[in-house]
Design an enzyme around this catalytic site. Structure first.
Site, mmCIF file in Angstrom:
data_model
loop_
_atom_site.group_PDB
_atom_site.id
_atom_site.type_symbol
_atom_site.label_atom_id
_atom_site.label_comp_id
_atom_site.label_asym_id
_atom_site.label_seq_id
_atom_site.Cartn_x
_atom_site.Cartn_y
_atom_site.Cartn_z
ATOM 1 N N ASP A 121 26.630 -13.339 90.301
ATOM 2 C CA ASP A 121 26.268 -13.459 89.019
ATOM 3 C C ASP A 121 26.500 -12.378 88.206
ATOM 4 O O ASP A 121 26.875 -11.434 88.090
ATOM 5 C CB ASP A 121 24.238 -13.403 88.433
ATOM 6 N N ASP A 137 23.636 -21.781 87.949
ATOM 7 C CA ASP A 137 22.537 -21.896 87.555
ATOM 8 C C ASP A 137 22.555 -22.511 86.124
ATOM 9 O O ASP A 137 21.745 -23.232 86.164
ATOM 10 C CB ASP A 137 22.244 -20.177 87.425
#
Length: 183
Positions: A121, A137
């Site tokens: 991330d 995402d």
């Protein structure tokens, strides 16, 4: 090749391209930010910050890798079923795009889990201390929001009848499943 069979190659090409873009962004971030200070794009608001997420969205369910594999498999099966069943009518294009985005997001994060045991991330909204996320995402979140809007405001219940399994003609002849006439 009938219309439905044309949908699948386009869907697969879209998933490959979008998943490739997700993986490319993660490789750039890993090479450029792992072990380093974040890149501030907007002071106090938004930055690129390398993070290893061993859980689900927003860090939930840490270390439950098998669960994520099962969920990803279920998502892929449901998406492929829907893509196959949806007619080649232009009105279903937004649904097909959403399904492609969802499958791409699931694939991108699944690749990370299989290869590394965690998801990379890097997008961080510091202003609201929002959990760190990635391109995959974004695909899933945007597609889910658009899908919700489409289901609630654009499509009717009848538009989704195409996704229901077809009933067999035998069920309508008065004989239930498993019943046979004896001659």
């Amino acid at each position: 090749m009938n219309g439905k069979r044309k949908t699948i190659p386009g869907f697969l090409a879209g998933v490959i391209i979008l998943t490739g873009f997700d993986q490319w962004t993660k490789s750039l971030v890993t090479a450029g930010l792992k072990g380093k200070s974040p890149v501030v794009l907007w002071e106090g608001v938004f930055e690129l910050l390398y993070s290893e997420n061993r859980g689900a969205a927003f860090g939930m369910l840490q270390g439950r890798q098998f669960f994520f594999f099962v969920v990803a498999a279920a998502v892929f099966l449901a998406v492929i079923y829907a893509m196959w069943k949806l007619p080649e009518e232009r009105k279903y294009l937004p649904l097909k795009i959403c399904l492609t985005l969802i499958a791409s997001g699931a694939a991108g994060n699944l690749i990370d889990r299989v290869i590394q045991g965690y998801v990379v991330d890097f997008l961080y909204f510091k202003l609201i201390d929002f959990p760190i996320f990635n391109v995959a995402d974004c695909y899933v979140t945007v597609a889910a929001a658009v899908l919700l809007f489409l289901v609630l405001k654009v499509y009717s219940d009848e538009d989704f009848d195409v996704l229901k399994p077809k009933t067999s003609d035998k069920a309508s002849d008065g004989k239930g499943a498993g019943e046979r006439s004896i001659k």
